[in-house]
Design a protein around this motif. Structure first.
Motif, PDB file in Angstrom:
ATOM      1  N   TYR A 199       0.815  -1.215   0.000  1.00  0.00           N
ATOM      2  CA  TYR A 199       0.000   0.000   0.000  1.00  0.00           C
ATOM      3  C   TYR A 199       0.847   1.262   0.000  1.00  0.00           C
ATOM      4  O   TYR A 199       0.547   2.223  -0.699  1.00  0.00           O
ATOM      5  N   SER A 200       1.916   1.287   0.765  1.00  0.00           N
ATOM      6  CA  SER A 200       2.721   2.503   0.880  1.00  0.00           C
ATOM      7  C   SER A 200       3.486   2.826  -0.400  1.00  0.00           C
ATOM      8  O   SER A 200       3.936   3.945  -0.572  1.00  0.00           O
ATOM      9  N   PHE A 201       3.638   1.861  -1.321  1.00  0.00           N
ATOM     10  CA  PHE A 201       4.386   2.098  -2.547  1.00  0.00           C
ATOM     11  C   PHE A 201       3.488   2.353  -3.756  1.00  0.00           C
ATOM     12  O   PHE A 201       3.969   2.506  -4.862  1.00  0.00           O
ATOM     13  N   ARG A 202       2.199   2.405  -3.565  1.00  0.00           N
ATOM     14  CA  ARG A 202       1.295   2.649  -4.681  1.00  0.00           C
ATOM     15  C   ARG A 202       1.328   4.124  -5.066  1.00  0.00           C
ATOM     16  O   ARG A 202       1.312   4.992  -4.204  1.00  0.00           O
ATOM     17  N   ASP A 203       1.373   4.383  -6.359  1.00  0.00           N
ATOM     18  CA  ASP A 203       1.428   5.748  -6.851  1.00  0.00           C
ATOM     19  C   ASP A 203       0.289   6.004  -7.830  1.00  0.00           C
ATOM     20  O   ASP A 203      -0.583   5.161  -8.026  1.00  0.00           O
ATOM     21  N   VAL A 204       0.305   7.180  -8.469  1.00  0.00           N
ATOM     22  CA  VAL A 204      -0.759   7.567  -9.387  1.00  0.00           C
ATOM     23  C   VAL A 204      -0.847   6.585 -10.552  1.00  0.00           C
ATOM     24  O   VAL A 204      -1.942   6.167 -10.947  1.00  0.00           O
ATOM     25  N   ASP A 205       0.290   6.207 -11.101  1.00  0.00           N
ATOM     26  CA  ASP A 205       0.292   5.287 -12.245  1.00  0.00           C
ATOM     27  C   ASP A 205      -0.312   3.937 -11.868  1.00  0.00           C
ATOM     28  O   ASP A 205      -0.982   3.308 -12.692  1.00  0.00           O
ATOM     29  N   TYR A 206      -0.067   3.495 -10.661  1.00  0.00           N
ATOM     30  CA  TYR A 206      -0.637   2.224 -10.198  1.00  0.00           C
ATOM     31  C   TYR A 206      -2.160   2.270 -10.288  1.00  0.00           C
ATOM     32  O   TYR A 206      -2.800   1.354 -10.787  1.00  0.00           O
ATOM     33  N   TYR A 207      -2.751   3.360  -9.792  1.00  0.00           N
ATOM     34  CA  TYR A 207      -4.210   3.467  -9.800  1.00  0.00           C
ATOM     35  C   TYR A 207      -4.754   3.759 -11.200  1.00  0.00           C
ATOM     36  O   TYR A 207      -5.843   3.301 -11.550  1.00  0.00           O
ATOM     37  N   MET A 208      -4.016   4.508 -11.999  1.00  0.00           N
ATOM     38  CA  MET A 208      -4.465   4.770 -13.369  1.00  0.00           C
ATOM     39  C   MET A 208      -4.528   3.479 -14.179  1.00  0.00           C
ATOM     40  O   MET A 208      -5.402   3.324 -15.025  1.00  0.00           O
ATOM     41  N   GLU A 209      -3.624   2.566 -13.935  1.00  0.00           N
ATOM     42  CA  GLU A 209      -3.641   1.293 -14.662  1.00  0.00           C
ATOM     43  C   GLU A 209      -4.775   0.379 -14.202  1.00  0.00           C
ATOM     44  O   GLU A 209      -5.070  -0.610 -14.866  1.00  0.00           O
ATOM     45  N   ARG A 210      -5.386   0.687 -13.083  1.00  0.00           N
ATOM     46  CA  ARG A 210      -6.516  -0.113 -12.602  1.00  0.00           C
ATOM     47  C   ARG A 210      -7.832   0.301 -13.260  1.00  0.00           C
ATOM     48  O   ARG A 210      -8.826  -0.397 -13.162  1.00  0.00           O
ATOM     49  N   ILE A 211      -7.848   1.462 -13.912  1.00  0.00           N
ATOM     50  CA  ILE A 211      -9.052   1.927 -14.599  1.00  0.00           C
ATOM     51  C   ILE A 211      -9.165   1.169 -15.921  1.00  0.00           C
ATOM     52  O   ILE A 211      -8.181   1.051 -16.652  1.00  0.00           O
ATOM     53  N   PRO A 212     -10.341   0.652 -16.246  1.00  0.00           N
ATOM     54  CA  PRO A 212     -10.498  -0.097 -17.500  1.00  0.00           C
ATOM     55  C   PRO A 212     -10.090   0.739 -18.721  1.00  0.00           C
ATOM     56  O   PRO A 212     -10.323   1.944 -18.781  1.00  0.00           O
ATOM     57  N   LYS A 249      -9.765   5.488 -22.698  1.00  0.00           N
ATOM     58  CA  LYS A 249      -9.766   5.933 -24.099  1.00  0.00           C
ATOM     59  C   LYS A 249     -10.783   7.042 -24.332  1.00  0.00           C
ATOM     60  O   LYS A 249     -10.597   7.888 -25.200  1.00  0.00           O
ATOM     61  N   LYS A 250     -11.866   7.052 -23.568  1.00  0.00           N
ATOM     62  CA  LYS A 250     -12.897   8.083 -23.728  1.00  0.00           C
ATOM     63  C   LYS A 250     -12.457   9.436 -23.174  1.00  0.00           C
ATOM     64  O   LYS A 250     -13.027  10.460 -23.517  1.00  0.00           O
ATOM     65  N   LEU A 251     -11.450   9.451 -22.313  1.00  0.00           N
ATOM     66  CA  LEU A 251     -11.015  10.690 -21.678  1.00  0.00           C
ATOM     67  C   LEU A 251     -10.092  11.480 -22.595  1.00  0.00           C
ATOM     68  O   LEU A 251      -9.242  10.911 -23.285  1.00  0.00           O
ATOM     69  N   SER A 252     -10.241  12.792 -22.569  1.00  0.00           N
ATOM     70  CA  SER A 252      -9.300  13.648 -23.297  1.00  0.00           C
ATOM     71  C   SER A 252      -8.020  13.763 -22.474  1.00  0.00           C
ATOM     72  O   SER A 252      -7.958  13.341 -21.311  1.00  0.00           O
ATOM     73  N   GLU A 253      -6.990  14.347 -23.068  1.00  0.00           N
ATOM     74  CA  GLU A 253      -5.704  14.501 -22.369  1.00  0.00           C
ATOM     75  C   GLU A 253      -5.865  15.393 -21.131  1.00  0.00           C
ATOM     76  O   GLU A 253      -5.284  15.123 -20.077  1.00  0.00           O
ATOM     77  N   GLU A 254      -6.673  16.438 -21.252  1.00  0.00           N
ATOM     78  CA  GLU A 254      -6.904  17.339 -20.118  1.00  0.00           C
ATOM     79  C   GLU A 254      -7.628  16.603 -18.985  1.00  0.00           C
ATOM     80  O   GLU A 254      -7.296  16.763 -17.817  1.00  0.00           O
ATOM     81  N   GLU A 255      -8.607  15.782 -19.345  1.00  0.00           N
ATOM     82  CA  GLU A 255      -9.344  15.019 -18.333  1.00  0.00           C
ATOM     83  C   GLU A 255      -8.434  14.000 -17.647  1.00  0.00           C
ATOM     84  O   GLU A 255      -8.527  13.808 -16.430  1.00  0.00           O
ATOM     85  N   ARG A 256      -7.536  13.374 -18.395  1.00  0.00           N
ATOM     86  CA  ARG A 256      -6.576  12.435 -17.794  1.00  0.00           C
ATOM     87  C   ARG A 256      -5.669  13.149 -16.805  1.00  0.00           C
ATOM     88  O   ARG A 256      -5.401  12.641 -15.717  1.00  0.00           O
ATOM     89  N   THR A 257      -5.206  14.335 -17.216  1.00  0.00           N
ATOM     90  CA  THR A 257      -4.327  15.109 -16.331  1.00  0.00           C
ATOM     91  C   THR A 257      -5.058  15.486 -15.043  1.00  0.00           C
ATOM     92  O   THR A 257      -4.499  15.370 -13.952  1.00  0.00           O
ATOM     93  N   LYS A 258      -6.300  15.926 -15.166  1.00  0.00           N
ATOM     94  CA  LYS A 258      -7.077  16.293 -13.976  1.00  0.00           C
ATOM     95  C   LYS A 258      -7.357  15.075 -13.099  1.00  0.00           C
ATOM     96  O   LYS A 258      -7.309  15.163 -11.872  1.00  0.00           O
ATOM     97  N   LEU A 259      -7.634  13.926 -13.727  1.00  0.00           N
ATOM     98  CA  LEU A 259      -7.869  12.704 -12.965  1.00  0.00           C
ATOM     99  C   LEU A 259      -6.607  12.273 -12.223  1.00  0.00           C
ATOM    100  O   LEU A 259      -6.662  11.898 -11.049  1.00  0.00           O
ATOM    101  N   LYS A 260      -5.460  12.377 -12.875  1.00  0.00           N
ATOM    102  CA  LYS A 260      -4.195  12.055 -12.207  1.00  0.00           C
ATOM    103  C   LYS A 260      -3.945  12.996 -11.035  1.00  0.00           C
ATOM    104  O   LYS A 260      -3.483  12.580  -9.977  1.00  0.00           O
ATOM    105  N   GLY A 261      -4.251  14.273 -11.231  1.00  0.00           N
ATOM    106  CA  GLY A 261      -4.103  15.238 -10.142  1.00  0.00           C
ATOM    107  C   GLY A 261      -5.009  14.924  -8.970  1.00  0.00           C
ATOM    108  O   GLY A 261      -4.616  15.044  -7.809  1.00  0.00           O
TER     109      GLY A 261
END
Length: 141
Positions: free
Chosen positions: A10-23, A28-40
Motif C-alpha cells: 500500500y505505501s508504494f502505490r502511486d498515481v500510475d498504479y491506480y491509473m492502470e486499474r481503470i479499465p 480511451k474516452k477521456l481527453s488529455e486534459e481530463e486524464r491530467t485532472k484525474l491524475k491530479g
C-alpha cells in the motif's frame, strides 16, 4: 490496460498504479486534459508521509499468529480538520487547551523516546553481560 506492476504494498502505490486499474475503455474516452485532472485528483488523495519523532515498527511471528506493533510519535495532521469546528465556539478556551495539550504531547513523546532508549540500552548491556558470563568472564567480580 495491461498492468506492468505487480500488486504493490500500500505505501508504494502511486498515481500510475491506480491509473492502470481503470479499465482501458474508460481511459480511451477521456481527453488529455481530463486524464491530467484525474491524475491530479488521484495524487491529491494519496497519503503523504510526514516525518515522525519516533517511528517504531516490528513484528512478532508466532506459530499460530503474526502480530505487528507500530508506534508513531509526531504531528497529527488529520486532527486539525476536526478541531477547527470547535474553535468557533470558544476560541479562547481552545487556545488554552491547545497549548496545554501540545506541551503534554511533547512531554509524552520525550518520555517515550527516553523509555525506548533505556529499554534498548538495558537489553544490550544484559546481552553483553550474559555473553561474557557464558564465555567464562566475570565482569563484576
Amino acid at each position: 490496460m495491461t498492468s506492468n506492476y505487480a500488486i504493490k504494498a500500500y505505501s508504494f502505490r502511486d498515481v500510475d498504479y491506480y491509473m492502470e486499474r481503470i479499465p482501458e475503455t474508460i481511459v480511451k474516452k477521456l481527453s488529455e486534459e481530463e486524464r491530467t485532472k484525474l491524475k491530479g485528483l488521484i495524487a491529491s488523495t494519496l497519503p503523504q508521509p510526514a516525518p515522525k519523532l519516533i517511528d517504531l515498527r516490528f513484528e512478532i511471528n508466532l506459530i499460530v499468529a503474526r502480530y505487528f506493533f507500530v508506534l508513531f510519535v509526531g504531528n497529527d495532521r488529520y486532527a486539525k480538520l476536526y478541531t477547527n469546528q470547535r474553535i468557533s465556539q470558544d476560541s479562547q478556551q481552545y487556545r488554552l487547551t491547545s497549548a496545554w495539550r501540545r506541551f503534554a504531547h511533547r512531554l509524552t513523546a520525550v518520555l517515550l523516546f527516553l523509555i525506548i532508549n533505556l529499554m534498548t540500552s538495558v537489553c544490550i548491556i544484559a546481552f553483553a553481560y550474559l555473553t561474557a558470563r557464558f564465555l567464562g568472564f566475570h565482569p563484576l567480580a
